[in-house]
Write a protein that holds these residues in place. Structure first.
Motif, PDB file in Angstrom:
ATOM      1  N   PRO A   1      -6.863   0.573  -7.514  1.00 28.48           N
ATOM      2  CA  PRO A   1      -6.903   2.032  -7.392  1.00 28.48           C
ATOM      3  C   PRO A   1      -7.710   2.415  -6.146  1.00 28.48           C
ATOM      4  O   PRO A   1      -8.788   1.874  -5.922  1.00 28.48           O
ATOM      5  N   ILE A   2      -7.169   3.304  -5.331  1.00 26.50           N
ATOM      6  CA  ILE A   2      -7.856   3.704  -4.106  1.00 26.50           C
ATOM      7  C   ILE A   2      -8.679   4.978  -4.366  1.00 26.50           C
ATOM      8  O   ILE A   2      -8.221   5.902  -5.053  1.00 26.50           O
ATOM      9  N   ARG A   3      -9.893   4.989  -3.810  1.00 29.84           N
ATOM     10  CA  ARG A   3     -10.802   6.138  -4.015  1.00 29.84           C
ATOM     11  C   ARG A   3     -10.155   7.428  -3.500  1.00 29.84           C
ATOM     12  O   ARG A   3      -9.488   7.428  -2.476  1.00 29.84           O
TER      13      ARG A   3
ATOM     14  N   ILE B   1       0.855  -1.180   0.000  1.00 36.26           N
ATOM     15  CA  ILE B   1       0.000   0.000   0.000  1.00 36.26           C
ATOM     16  C   ILE B   1       0.894   1.234   0.000  1.00 36.26           C
ATOM     17  O   ILE B   1       1.976   1.229   0.606  1.00 36.26           O
ATOM     18  N   GLY B   2       0.424   2.277  -0.701  1.00 29.96           N
ATOM     19  CA  GLY B   2       1.268   3.458  -0.880  1.00 29.96           C
ATOM     20  C   GLY B   2       1.375   4.311   0.355  1.00 29.96           C
ATOM     21  O   GLY B   2       2.301   5.109   0.499  1.00 29.96           O
ATOM     22  N   SER B   3       0.417   4.136   1.284  1.00 30.56           N
ATOM     23  CA  SER B   3       0.392   4.958   2.496  1.00 30.56           C
ATOM     24  C   SER B   3      -0.406   4.212   3.565  1.00 30.56           C
ATOM     25  O   SER B   3      -1.296   3.411   3.239  1.00 30.56           O
ATOM     26  N   GLY B   4      -0.113   4.537   4.801  1.00 31.76           N
ATOM     27  CA  GLY B   4      -0.898   3.966   5.902  1.00 31.76           C
ATOM     28  C   GLY B   4      -2.372   4.320   5.765  1.00 31.76           C
ATOM     29  O   GLY B   4      -3.240   3.594   6.255  1.00 31.76           O
ATOM     30  N   SER B   5      -2.664   5.425   5.075  1.00 30.95           N
ATOM     31  CA  SER B   5      -4.065   5.847   4.920  1.00 30.95           C
ATOM     32  C   SER B   5      -4.848   4.889   4.023  1.00 30.95           C
ATOM     33  O   SER B   5      -6.074   4.928   3.998  1.00 30.95           O
ATOM     34  N   ASP B   6      -4.164   4.006   3.294  1.00 28.89           N
ATOM     35  CA  ASP B   6      -4.857   3.023   2.437  1.00 28.89           C
ATOM     36  C   ASP B   6      -5.294   1.782   3.226  1.00 28.89           C
ATOM     37  O   ASP B   6      -6.088   0.971   2.742  1.00 28.89           O
ATOM     38  N   TYR B   7      -4.766   1.637   4.433  1.00 27.85           N
ATOM     39  CA  TYR B   7      -4.946   0.368   5.153  1.00 27.85           C
ATOM     40  C   TYR B   7      -6.407   0.078   5.507  1.00 27.85           C
ATOM     41  O   TYR B   7      -6.838  -1.082   5.490  1.00 27.85           O
TER      42      TYR B   7
ATOM     43  N   ALA C   1      -0.921  -4.245  -5.573  1.00 31.29           N
ATOM     44  CA  ALA C   1      -0.466  -2.910  -5.198  1.00 31.29           C
ATOM     45  C   ALA C   1      -1.657  -1.964  -5.148  1.00 31.29           C
ATOM     46  O   ALA C   1      -2.436  -1.895  -6.098  1.00 31.29           O
ATOM     47  N   CYS C   2      -1.780  -1.248  -4.037  1.00 28.40           N
ATOM     48  CA  CYS C   2      -2.940  -0.381  -3.815  1.00 28.40           C
ATOM     49  C   CYS C   2      -2.457   1.041  -3.582  1.00 28.40           C
ATOM     50  O   CYS C   2      -1.655   1.276  -2.667  1.00 28.40           O
ATOM     51  N   ALA C   3      -2.937   1.981  -4.379  1.00 28.92           N
ATOM     52  CA  ALA C   3      -2.520   3.369  -4.200  1.00 28.92           C
ATOM     53  C   ALA C   3      -3.568   4.302  -4.780  1.00 28.92           C
ATOM     54  O   ALA C   3      -4.369   3.916  -5.635  1.00 28.92           O
ATOM     55  N   GLY C   4      -3.540   5.538  -4.288  1.00 28.45           N
ATOM     56  CA  GLY C   4      -4.523   6.513  -4.750  1.00 28.45           C
ATOM     57  C   GLY C   4      -3.872   7.731  -5.377  1.00 28.45           C
ATOM     58  O   GLY C   4      -2.687   7.992  -5.176  1.00 28.45           O
ATOM     59  N   GLY C   5      -4.647   8.484  -6.153  1.00 31.37           N
ATOM     60  CA  GLY C   5      -4.156   9.716  -6.777  1.00 31.37           C
ATOM     61  C   GLY C   5      -3.206   9.408  -7.923  1.00 31.37           C
ATOM     62  O   GLY C   5      -3.563   8.713  -8.879  1.00 31.37           O
TER      63      GLY C   5
ATOM     64  N   HIS D   1       6.719   7.015  -4.695  1.00 30.06           N
ATOM     65  CA  HIS D   1       7.316   8.350  -4.816  1.00 30.06           C
ATOM     66  C   HIS D   1       8.176   8.729  -3.613  1.00 30.06           C
ATOM     67  O   HIS D   1       9.228   9.344  -3.765  1.00 30.06           O
ATOM     68  N   ARG D   2       7.695   8.336  -2.412  1.00 30.62           N
ATOM     69  CA  ARG D   2       8.417   8.762  -1.206  1.00 30.62           C
ATOM     70  C   ARG D   2       9.562   7.804  -0.860  1.00 30.62           C
ATOM     71  O   ARG D   2      10.548   8.199  -0.260  1.00 30.62           O
ATOM     72  N   THR D   3       9.391   6.527  -1.230  1.00 31.50           N
ATOM     73  CA  THR D   3      10.408   5.518  -0.867  1.00 31.50           C
ATOM     74  C   THR D   3      10.671   4.573  -2.049  1.00 31.50           C
ATOM     75  O   THR D   3      10.469   3.362  -1.937  1.00 31.50           O
TER      76      THR D   3
HETATM   77  C1  RP5 Z   1      -0.905   7.558  -2.463  1.00 28.63           C
HETATM   78  O1  RP5 Z   1      -1.391   8.797  -2.085  1.00 28.63           O
HETATM   79  C2  RP5 Z   1      -1.309   6.620  -1.370  1.00 28.63           C
HETATM   80  O2  RP5 Z   1      -1.461   5.336  -1.878  1.00 28.63           O
HETATM   81  C3  RP5 Z   1      -2.602   7.175  -0.858  1.00 28.63           C
HETATM   82  O3  RP5 Z   1      -3.730   6.523  -1.441  1.00 28.63           O
HETATM   83  C4  RP5 Z   1      -2.552   8.623  -1.316  1.00 28.63           C
HETATM   84  C5  RP5 Z   1      -2.564   9.590  -0.180  1.00 28.63           C
HETATM   85  O4  RP5 Z   1      -1.492   9.291   0.691  1.00 28.63           O
HETATM   86  P1  RP5 Z   1      -1.311  10.104   2.054  1.00 28.63           P
HETATM   87  O5  RP5 Z   1      -1.151  11.536   1.675  1.00 28.63           O
HETATM   88  O6  RP5 Z   1      -2.547   9.816   2.882  1.00 28.63           O
HETATM   89  O7  RP5 Z   1      -0.082   9.504   2.692  1.00 28.63           O
HETATM   90  O8  RP5 Z   1       0.472   7.556  -2.628  1.00 28.63           O
END
Ligand code: RP5
Length: 168
Positions: free
Chosen positions: A91-93, A11-17, A67-71, A44-46
Motif C-alpha cells: 500500500p502506498i502512503r 505500480i499503479g502510477s509513475g508517481s509510485d516509482y 503490486a504497489c498502489a495508493g488510495g 482502473h485506467r488500464t
Molecule cells: C493509484 O493512485 C496509484 O497507485 C497512485 O498511488 C495513486 C495516485 O496516482 P496518480 O494520480 O499520481 O497517477 O492508482
C-alpha cells in the motif's frame, strides 16, 4: 526483459516509482543478475494492460508478483484475480490518511483470493518476502537470507554498542 525476471513489480502510477525504486537496492543484496522488473499499469485506467502484462510475465517465467498502489488500491487484487502465483501488495502512503485507505483496499481481499499485504510503503519487506518464497526451492537464496538476517543482528549489536559508548 526475459529469463531472469522472476519478481515482477507493478505500480499503479509513475508517481509510485519514487518509493518503489528501492526494490533495486534489495535486489542487489540477493541477486547477481537483474531479477526484478518494474512496470506501470493501472487497475482502473488500464485494466486490460494489467491483464496482458500479467499473462506476459507468467509466460516469461515470473514466479512472484508485487503490486504497489495508493488510495483505491485495487491493483494487487486485480493481479491476484488473474494468476495463481503469489501476489504481495504494497500500500502506498496517501495524503488523505497516511495510507490507511491503500492498506485496507489492498489487504481486505475476498476469501479465496489472497494478497500478502506488507506495511505502508514497505517495498523492501515486499522484496524480502518474495525472496523468502523463492528460497523455498532455492538453497542459494536461503543461504543469502541467513546472511541478511546475520547483517540485521550485527546492526542492532553495533547500535547498542554505540549508544552505550556515548554514555561514558
Ligand atoms: C493509484 O493512485 C496509484 O497507485 C497512485 O498511488 C495513486 C495516485 O496516482 P496518480 O494520480 O499520481 O497517477 O492508482
Amino acid at each position: 526483459m526475459k529469463g531472469n525476471i522472476v519478481i515482477k513489480i507493478f505500480i499503479g502510477s509513475g508517481s509510485d516509482y519514487a518509493v518503489v525504486r528501492k526494490a533495486y537496492d534489495v535486489e542487489k543484496f540477493f541477486f547477481d543478475k537483474p531479477t526484478i522488473d518494474i512496470r506501470v499499469a493501472s487497475a482502473h485506467r488500464t485494466p486490460f494492460r494489467v491483464r496482458d502484462l500479467v499473462e506476459e510475465a507468467i509466460a516469461d517465467g515470473a514466479k512472484v508478483f508485487i503490486a504497489c498502489a495508493g488510495g483505491a488500491a485495487h491493483l494487487a487484487g486485480v493481479i491476484a484475480a488473474h494468476t495463481v502465483l503469489p501476489v504481495i501488495g504494497v500500500p502506498i502512503r496517501t495524503e488523505l490518511s497516511g495510507g490507511l485507505d491503500s492498506l485496507l483496499s489492498t489487504a481486505q481481499m475476498p476469501s479465496g483470493v489472497p494478497v500478502a499485504t506488507v506495511a505502508v510503503n514497505a517495498i523492501e519487506n515486499a522484496v524480502i518476502l518474495a525472496v523468502q518464497i523463492l528460497a523455498c526451492s532455492n538453497a542459494d537464496l536461503s543461504h543469502r537470507l541467513h546472511e541478511y538476517k546475520a547483517m540485521l543482528v550485527s546492526k542492532v549489536v553495533e547500535a547498542d554498542r554505540d549508544i552505550r559508548r556515548e554514555r561514558v
